[in-house]
Design an enzyme around this catalytic site. Structure first.
Site, PDB file in Angstrom:
ATOM      1  N   GLU A  46       1.002  -0.688  -0.236  1.00  0.00           N
ATOM      2  CA  GLU A  46       0.279  -0.234   0.355  1.00  0.00           C
ATOM      3  C   GLU A  46       1.204   1.128   0.292  1.00  0.00           C
ATOM      4  OE1 GLU A  46      -2.847  -0.751   3.438  1.00  0.00           O
ATOM      5  OE2 GLU A  46      -3.560  -2.206   2.368  1.00  0.00           O
ATOM      6  N   ALA A  54       2.633   1.344   3.427  1.00  0.00           N
ATOM      7  CA  ALA A  54       2.570   0.199   3.834  1.00  0.00           C
ATOM      8  C   ALA A  54       3.644  -0.549   2.792  1.00  0.00           C
ATOM      9  CB  ALA A  54       1.500  -0.936   4.666  1.00  0.00           C
ATOM     10  N   GLU A  73       9.345  -8.060  -3.890  1.00  0.00           N
ATOM     11  CA  GLU A  73       8.523  -9.238  -3.353  1.00  0.00           C
ATOM     12  C   GLU A  73       9.993  -9.702  -1.970  1.00  0.00           C
ATOM     13  OE1 GLU A  73       8.563 -12.327  -5.091  1.00  0.00           O
ATOM     14  OE2 GLU A  73       7.132 -11.975  -6.485  1.00  0.00           O
TER      15      GLU A  73
END
Ligand code: CAA
Length: 382
Positions: free
Chosen positions: A126, A129, A364
């Protein structure tokens, strides 16, 4: 191992040929147009590339992690934008359902993901985040037999083409951190869900990322992955453990491609009356790149073997992701150096691959997050 060795060998040969004969010649066009041609996506479907990791009972090839890594290494022979087309169906988009989904969720979604009829994306990040994924704010409020979702997800790979999102949202506003998070299957066609304009990126043109914006999106409660609220963060972390191995494999493949390009160029390019490959300072760069890519290959192959044996590979996946993605960055940097001026202009693939691989150290889980994961896992034994 799902495939017998002969069939698996044929699959690897087919992927290798597809990469060298179909994809490599299109790299510059894809970078220029920021689009993978539709006929290539159809060929990927026919080859079964969308289905690599999906269990056979749901129409996939059901490759083991070790087998998937071998395929990923070969896919690394070309720009990672091609892999991204089906990468989320094989990895982070589908694996939440494969690992933790209910039988009904698996039966409904996996066969369509395996054929590529449906595209799945993974929506964790986000605006506020990123590395601190546990602080995500997207809310999911219970309303009868539905949840109502509000929030924005950022940098979501394949969002513009996705049909479903494995999407993490906070179902318990009173529980901060990981425990209040649930994983949902959110359909793209849901009212109130919009996709932002695709991001303009440093590299990997052809692979699309965008925001996913949710305003009062109603999602059936039965779409919580596994039917259990509050465990979505763990699903996301397990998915990422696996995804980090796949990215490590692709990094090894691209390092090997760069290395091959360098060897060819160094043998042909002449300075001071002889091939630059004859100079020891060039040889040193070639040797460092080869040794490091070999080390990364051994690491990811070992970690995949352990995962196939049922071991927890959180630590090994983080080690492999950190080492392989940093390694390919160094290999790409040396490749630019070996190519000299030719490494800096777009006529050759080197500068493009240099930009492409930069992302591997970020998505990732950044290198710094991998370090943190490795240290935490080590401290568990203390
Ligand atoms: N497997 C299973 N469970 C795990 C786990 C794993 N690998 N890692 C953590 N958990 C569990 C923990 O055991 C803990 O459970 P308990 O409370 O029951 O003990 C729970 O999850 C919370 O774990 P932590 O306390 O360790 O959580 P944290 O908030 O401290 O964060 C973190 C840990 C490692 C920093 C994590 O937030 C993280 O990995 N951050 C990086 C996020 C990331 O990789 N983002 C990439 C987005 S996807 C993407 O890039 C793709 C794209 O589309 C571009």
């Amino acid at each position: 191992m799902a495939l017998d060795p002969e069939t698996f060998g044929i699959l690897l040969d087919t992927v290798e040929r597809f990469v060298t004969e179909r994809l490599v010649p299109l790299e510059a066009q894809v970078a220029e147009e920021d689009q993978v041609p539709a006929e290539i996506i159809e060929e990927m479907k026919e080859l079964g590339l969308f289905s690599l990791s999906i269990p056979e009972e749901y129409g996939g090839l059901g490759l083991s992690m070790s087998e998937e890594i071998e395929v990923a290494i070969r896919l690394g022979g070309t720009t990672p934008a091609f892999r991204s087309v089906f990468g989320t169906n094989v990895g982070i988009g589908s694996q939440g359902i494969v690992m933790d989904g209910t039988d009904a969720q698996k039966e409904h979604y996996l066969p369509k993901l395996a054929t590529g009829e449906m595209i799945a994306s993974f929506a964790l990040t986000e605006p506020e985040a990123g590395s601190d994924a546990g602080s995500l704010k997207t809310s999911a409020k219970k309303d009868g037999d539905h949840y109502v979702l509000n929030g924005t997800k950022r940098f979501i790979t394949n969002a513009p083409s996705a049909d479903i999102f494995t999407l993490m949202a906070r179902t318990d506003p009173d529980t901060p951190g990981a425990k209040g998070i649930s994983a949902f299957i959110v359909e793209r066609k849901s009212d109130g869900l919009t996709i932002g304009t695709p991001d303009k990126k440093m590299g990997q043109q052809g692979a699309k990322t965008a925001d996913v914006i949710m305003e009062d999106v109603r999602v059936p409660a039965e779409n919580i992955i596994g039917g259990v609220a509050g465990v979505g963060f763990k699903t996301a972390m397990k998915v990422l453990d696996r995804g980090r191995l796949h990215i490590s494999g692709v990094s090894v493949g691209i390092a090997e491609r760069l290395f091959r390009e360098c060897v060819t160029y160094a043998a042909e390019r002449k300075q001071f009356g002889k091939a630059i490959a004859d100079f020891q300072l060039i040889q040193a760069m070639l040797a460092d790149s080869k040794a490091e890519s070999y080390a990364a290959r051994c690491m990811v192959v070992d970690a995949a073997k352990k995962k196939d044996a049922g071991e927890n590979v959180t630590l090994e996946a983080a080690c492999a992701k950190m080492f392989a993605t940093e390694m390919v960055g160094r290999v790409a940097d040396r490749a630019v150096q070996i190519f000299g001026g030719a490494g800096y202009i777009s006529e050759y693939p080197i500068e493009r691959l240099y930009r492409d691989v930069r992302l591997f150290r970020i998505y990732e889980g950044t290198t710094q997050i991998q370090q943190l994961v490795i240290a935490r896992e080590l401290m568990k034994d203390a």
